[in-house]
Design a protein around this motif. Sequence first.
Motif, PDB file in Angstrom:
ATOM      1  N   UNK A 142      17.999   9.589 -10.415  1.00 13.36           N
ATOM      2  CA  UNK A 142      17.803   8.443 -11.309  1.00 13.36           C
ATOM      3  C   UNK A 142      19.004   7.513 -11.275  1.00 13.36           C
ATOM      4  N   UNK A 143      20.176   8.083 -10.960  1.00 11.37           N
ATOM      5  CA  UNK A 143      21.378   7.268 -10.817  1.00 11.37           C
ATOM      6  C   UNK A 143      21.127   6.138  -9.821  1.00 11.37           C
ATOM      7  N   UNK A 144      20.398   6.454  -8.743  1.00 11.96           N
ATOM      8  CA  UNK A 144      20.092   5.416  -7.758  1.00 11.96           C
ATOM      9  C   UNK A 144      18.838   4.624  -8.126  1.00 11.96           C
ATOM     10  N   UNK A 145      17.762   5.369  -8.467  1.00 15.57           N
ATOM     11  CA  UNK A 145      16.448   4.712  -8.509  1.00 15.57           C
ATOM     12  C   UNK A 145      16.200   3.922  -9.789  1.00 15.57           C
ATOM     13  N   UNK A 146      16.605   4.453 -10.925  1.00 17.34           N
ATOM     14  CA  UNK A 146      16.222   3.816 -12.181  1.00 17.34           C
ATOM     15  C   UNK A 146      16.667   2.350 -12.268  1.00 17.34           C
ATOM     16  N   UNK A 147      17.948   2.039 -11.956  1.00 22.47           N
ATOM     17  CA  UNK A 147      18.356   0.635 -12.093  1.00 22.47           C
ATOM     18  C   UNK A 147      17.527  -0.316 -11.244  1.00 22.47           C
ATOM     19  N   UNK A 148      17.315   0.040  -9.951  1.00 18.83           N
ATOM     20  CA  UNK A 148      16.632  -0.969  -9.145  1.00 18.83           C
ATOM     21  C   UNK A 148      15.132  -1.006  -9.418  1.00 18.83           C
ATOM     22  N   UNK A 149      14.562   0.115  -9.862  1.00 20.57           N
ATOM     23  CA  UNK A 149      13.137   0.057 -10.224  1.00 20.57           C
ATOM     24  C   UNK A 149      12.950  -0.833 -11.460  1.00 20.57           C
ATOM     25  N   UNK A 150      13.846  -0.680 -12.434  1.00 20.14           N
ATOM     26  CA  UNK A 150      13.780  -1.564 -13.612  1.00 20.14           C
ATOM     27  C   UNK A 150      13.929  -3.019 -13.183  1.00 20.14           C
ATOM     28  N   UNK A 151      14.867  -3.236 -12.275  1.00 19.40           N
ATOM     29  CA  UNK A 151      15.159  -4.598 -11.828  1.00 19.40           C
ATOM     30  C   UNK A 151      13.929  -5.223 -11.144  1.00 19.40           C
ATOM     31  N   UNK A 152      13.341  -4.458 -10.214  1.00 17.73           N
ATOM     32  CA  UNK A 152      12.179  -4.998  -9.491  1.00 17.73           C
ATOM     33  C   UNK A 152      11.022  -5.266 -10.456  1.00 17.73           C
ATOM     34  N   UNK A 153      10.741  -4.302 -11.328  1.00 22.31           N
ATOM     35  CA  UNK A 153       9.594  -4.468 -12.229  1.00 22.31           C
ATOM     36  C   UNK A 153       9.834  -5.600 -13.227  1.00 22.31           C
ATOM     37  N   UNK A 154      11.072  -5.747 -13.681  1.00 24.69           N
ATOM     38  CA  UNK A 154      11.359  -6.843 -14.608  1.00 24.69           C
ATOM     39  C   UNK A 154      11.075  -8.183 -13.953  1.00 24.69           C
ATOM     40  N   UNK A 155      11.518  -8.318 -12.694  1.00 27.05           N
ATOM     41  CA  UNK A 155      11.299  -9.605 -12.032  1.00 27.05           C
ATOM     42  C   UNK A 155       9.807  -9.865 -11.860  1.00 27.05           C
ATOM     43  N   UNK A 156       9.021  -8.805 -11.657  1.00 27.63           N
ATOM     44  CA  UNK A 156       7.571  -9.007 -11.553  1.00 27.63           C
ATOM     45  C   UNK A 156       6.970  -9.395 -12.894  1.00 27.63           C
ATOM     46  N   UNK A 157       7.392  -8.723 -13.942  1.00 27.57           N
ATOM     47  CA  UNK A 157       6.804  -9.010 -15.259  1.00 27.57           C
ATOM     48  C   UNK A 157       7.212 -10.384 -15.769  1.00 27.57           C
ATOM     49  N   UNK A 158       8.427 -10.821 -15.391  1.00 23.28           N
ATOM     50  CA  UNK A 158       8.845 -12.156 -15.817  1.00 23.28           C
ATOM     51  C   UNK A 158       7.957 -13.228 -15.196  1.00 23.28           C
ATOM     52  N   UNK A 159       7.449 -12.933 -13.997  1.00 24.06           N
ATOM     53  CA  UNK A 159       6.583 -13.895 -13.322  1.00 24.06           C
ATOM     54  C   UNK A 159       5.171 -13.924 -13.893  1.00 24.06           C
ATOM     55  N   UNK A 160       4.844 -12.931 -14.691  1.00 26.95           N
ATOM     56  CA  UNK A 160       3.485 -12.819 -15.208  1.00 26.95           C
ATOM     57  C   UNK A 160       3.330 -13.731 -16.428  1.00 26.95           C
ATOM     58  N   UNK A 161       2.383 -14.673 -16.377  1.00 23.01           N
ATOM     59  CA  UNK A 161       2.284 -15.599 -17.510  1.00 23.01           C
ATOM     60  C   UNK A 161       1.968 -14.870 -18.807  1.00 23.01           C
ATOM     61  N   UNK A 162       2.698 -15.238 -19.860  1.00 22.20           N
ATOM     62  CA  UNK A 162       2.505 -14.609 -21.156  1.00 22.20           C
ATOM     63  C   UNK A 162       1.100 -14.811 -21.682  1.00 22.20           C
ATOM     64  N   UNK A 163       0.501 -15.945 -21.318  1.00 20.92           N
ATOM     65  CA  UNK A 163      -0.803 -16.250 -21.884  1.00 20.92           C
ATOM     66  C   UNK A 163      -1.868 -15.261 -21.454  1.00 20.92           C
ATOM     67  N   UNK A 164      -1.688 -14.685 -20.252  1.00 21.73           N
ATOM     68  CA  UNK A 164      -2.653 -13.681 -19.801  1.00 21.73           C
ATOM     69  C   UNK A 164      -2.646 -12.509 -20.782  1.00 21.73           C
ATOM     70  N   UNK A 165      -1.457 -12.162 -21.232  1.00 21.19           N
ATOM     71  CA  UNK A 165      -1.344 -11.058 -22.177  1.00 21.19           C
ATOM     72  C   UNK A 165      -1.866 -11.452 -23.562  1.00 21.19           C
ATOM     73  N   UNK A 166      -1.544 -12.680 -23.951  1.00 22.84           N
ATOM     74  CA  UNK A 166      -2.073 -13.175 -25.223  1.00 22.84           C
ATOM     75  C   UNK A 166      -3.590 -13.151 -25.192  1.00 22.84           C
ATOM     76  N   UNK A 167      -4.156 -13.551 -24.043  1.00 19.58           N
ATOM     77  CA  UNK A 167      -5.609 -13.537 -23.900  1.00 19.58           C
ATOM     78  C   UNK A 167      -6.147 -12.130 -24.138  1.00 19.58           C
ATOM     79  N   UNK A 168      -5.434 -11.143 -23.622  1.00 21.71           N
ATOM     80  CA  UNK A 168      -5.881  -9.761 -23.805  1.00 21.71           C
ATOM     81  C   UNK A 168      -5.835  -9.357 -25.281  1.00 21.71           C
ATOM     82  N   UNK A 169      -4.829  -9.855 -25.983  1.00 23.00           N
ATOM     83  CA  UNK A 169      -4.772  -9.568 -27.433  1.00 23.00           C
ATOM     84  C   UNK A 169      -5.984 -10.165 -28.127  1.00 23.00           C
TER      85      UNK A 169
END
Lengths: 267, 351
Positions: free
Chosen positions: A137-164
């Motif tokens: 996890x010393x290696x994997x956790x930081x970069x997995x968080x980093x990659x997934x964060x960059x993907x989620x930031x690209x995801x429009x919030x409204x799509x999620x609001x629509x789901x709500x």
Amino acid sequence: MASLINVFLIVVLLTVLVPLGVLVMISLLPPGEWSIPPKSPTLDNFVYVFKEFRFYRNMLNTFLFIGLAILISLVLALPTAYAIARLQIKYYVWVFTVVLVILVKSLPPGSLLVPVYELLWKLRLTNTVLGVALSYQVYTLPFVIWILTSFLLDLPREVETAARIDGAGRFARLRHIIFPLSIPGIISAVILGFLNLWNEYMYSSVIVSSRNLQTAAVVLGQLVTSEYVYDWGILASANIISVLPAIFFVSFVQKNISKAITGGIKG
Amino acid sequence: MSSKSFVEIIDIHKSYGKLVVLEGVNFDVRKGEFIVILGPSGEGKTTLLNIIAGVIRPDKGKVIIDGQVVDDSSNIYIPPERRDVGYVFQNYALYPHMTAFDNIAFPLKMKKLPRDEIEQRVEKIAKLLKIDHVLHHKPSQLSGGQQQRVAVARAIVKEPKLLLMDEPFSNIDPALRASVRLELRLLLKSLGITSIMATHDQEEAMTLADRLLILRRGKPIQIGSPMEVYEKPSDKFVAEFVGGMNILELKSEYSSLLREYRVEGEDVSVKFMGFRPESVIISNEGLEAEVLDAEYKGDKWTIIAQIRSGEIIRFYNKDPVNTKSTVYIKPTKIYLFSSEGKTVKILTINK
Ligand SMILES: Nc1ncnc2c1ncn2[C@@H]1O[C@H](COP(=O)(O)OP(=O)(O)O)[C@@H](O)[C@H]1O
Ligand SMILES: [Mg+2]
């Protein structure tokens, strides 16, 4: 200009291909022969590495450790990345985090080894698959968080609001919207995780001592100081076998890799 | 509030830091009614819809839907997932990884309806909206108009208590807008869905609304049927924004014109005069204007002219008028506004 670049690329390619070619030739040498190229090439070394040495077991270990490590990282990183991407985080939390990351990252990689080992030892997890996966996890956790964060930031919030609006609670949104839309990010994380950790030596060599849990990289490292040190054919063929999955992997998922890297850079 | 009101919006306030967006919004919606919130960009239309949907919370005020207080800006807060509203977002916000069918089916899936009922309802609504042939496509494979229909279908398939729409036609090809608009209005009326739509397009608002709510500086400055708003604008802004009105600052040189309407010059509260382009007739007396341009409009011409004080006015005429020629015009109906812009008097003369 283009020809200059070509010359450069050819030089770079040669620095990779020449040693690799020599390695292949060495691996085909029968015992006792030292001529390059080999006069009577043989696959005996490969057979030996596989049959007597059971090198495939070590490769399987590598695979298992990395697979489990990435799985744990993904489970932890998806909600974390979601929180980073979505919640309004106070600036001082950011500052604190950045300082902490810089501090930890500026330590030599091995300096975490002792505390991690001690922790695993107390938990009786040394010499187990789970133990190695946790230490990774010393290696994997930081970069997995980093990659997934960059993907989620690209995801429009409204799509999620629509789901709500459509009646999806927190868990349903994570399951039906966030998770499926993160799959490209997850694939990137898996690919980069395997490429990064395939040759990992330090943690796996310290945390595992029993022979049948050792990784391919550890066994290769130990070969140099073992009785096989004069048997170059064995060394070479073991190395080639250990490289094969990586080559196969890279050529198979080349497109995803470039996507993963650009995705990472964007973040 | 009348006992008939289905949605009640009471004294809603909302600020972002120092920026005051909504400042005391009050209105109610009757069951089955189509309300259009009209206002220029940045006036808080989206913010208001989001408050009604529960996506954001007001600083002050109350939202009541079907007799239930869904937000009282303190303890009571029903989140959007339990408000039973449909919402068509400006950019549609379709789920990119799902087919059109799965997009529309999603609200029903969240209600845990049986599979065959979901299928039936999705297919029915898709037929109504004429998208039944693209149900297996992903949003990226659909045209703008089809995406909009999928968004509408997704919003109404669960038969919500209330439908919210944020500029739903802004991404539609202008040539198709009028027909899409009409179809949507007819569909919503036939289904009896109570709807609130936001738009900055006054023509769209006029053609769709049962009642208009005109939002200005955080407050509804006028609420009424399109005809009421058009005939009796509450102030200068509404008069200009809805239907377009020529507004002139009153100067002594117009007093001869005004005398005909029996407006006395000493009425100090009156500061502006306005008239609609369609109420103007060319005459041999009245306001003198030099014609600058004439635009062909099919059944009529729009004449653009400059009056002596330098202000530009527009009016309609059946025939073209030569540019640079001088005409005398006379409005059959004029509006008088106070210095704050409030409508003071509406006067008509016979032709
Ligand atoms: N989350 C936010 N933070 C700060 N300001 C916002 C936010 N959302 C909207 N605003 C501001 O509030 C005002 C009203 O926005 P909006 O409701 O989107 O207007 P409209 O939909 O009428 O164009 C705008 O000036 C906008 O910049
Ligand atoms: Mg808006």
